[in-house]
Design a protein around this motif. Sequence first.
Motif, short mmCIF file in Angstrom:
data_model
loop_
_atom_site.label_atom_id
_atom_site.label_comp_id
_atom_site.label_asym_id
_atom_site.label_seq_id
_atom_site.Cartn_x
_atom_site.Cartn_y
_atom_site.Cartn_z
N ARG A 70 4.07 -12.97 -4.47
CA ARG A 70 2.62 -13.08 -4.65
C ARG A 70 1.96 -13.79 -3.48
N ARG A 73 1.62 -11.15 -0.56
CA ARG A 73 1.00 -9.83 -0.75
C ARG A 73 -0.48 -9.87 -0.43
N SER A 74 -0.98 -8.85 0.24
CA SER A 74 -2.42 -8.71 0.50
C SER A 74 -2.69 -7.29 0.98
N VAL A 75 -3.87 -6.80 0.63
CA VAL A 75 -4.30 -5.46 1.07
C VAL A 75 -5.11 -5.63 2.34
N TYR A 110 1.79 -4.65 -0.18
CA TYR A 110 1.05 -4.84 -1.43
C TYR A 110 1.53 -3.79 -2.44
N ASP A 138 -2.10 -4.58 -6.81
CA ASP A 138 -2.91 -5.29 -5.81
C ASP A 138 -4.05 -4.42 -5.33
#
Length: 269
Positions: free
Chosen positions: A17, A20-22, A59, A63
């Motif tokens: 977590r 994770r990133s878009v 991601y 997400d």
Amino acid sequence: MDHNYQLANQEFVQFLRSHRSVNPADLEHAILMHGVGIRIPQIVDLQAYQAGGHNKMGYTEKDLRNAVDQFHRNALEVDSQSRLDYQYFGDVLVFDSTYRTNAYRKPLVILAGVNHHYVTTIFGCALIADETEDTYKWVLETFLEAMEKKTPISVVIDGDGAMRNAIKAVIPYACHRLCAWHLKRNVVANTNKGFVLDFDVAMDMFCSHEEFERRWHLPVEKHNLKDNQWVVDLYNKREKWAAAFLRGHFFAGMKSTQRSEQLNATAHK
């Protein structure tokens, strides 16, 4: 210091977590595709293919779904003056989609009303891809969400069937009134000059239901329109346009969508 738990393998770190990133480019791409009806799982599959696999995206589907939903929530922020105007003057809503704009002639929906000076007030607008019931329902639901769930008590519409059905579904307790200007134009196109004059009288008479029936059927017979299907259909919708059946309902003096159409004409010049 020794860890008392097993560390994630390098290939799985991106799915933690905290990692994770878009990225903005993928989000913009997803928003564009989602806006034309492509579902999130399909978008994820495409982006995974472009990235070389799901393990290289950074991601998850959840997400991306959350990021797209957040974008749409942020997009609901509307002009504060329009929201204030609607809270004060939104009891009667004019819902008009007759204007076509841009090179693709897409419908521009205008949601308007009048203020305490009887001046046209725009509450919101939407450029839509089509005029289906689902699209109109989306416009109304999004509009009401932006306006803190306040629903109008009366709606003036231009007569579109899909629009009427959407209003029934989203604002079931609102009284609907068909636009007088559109009705008169259609009467001219579907009947004869003599009946047009009688229709004007029948539409605007504040009288009993019995008196309306008499003033309607006499000219229909006189002008040999008993078998005219358009006239029959119009009569079956009389509760949505005849003053005799709309008594007691508040429309702020409006019986036409012409106010928004005048703005359309100005914008088109």
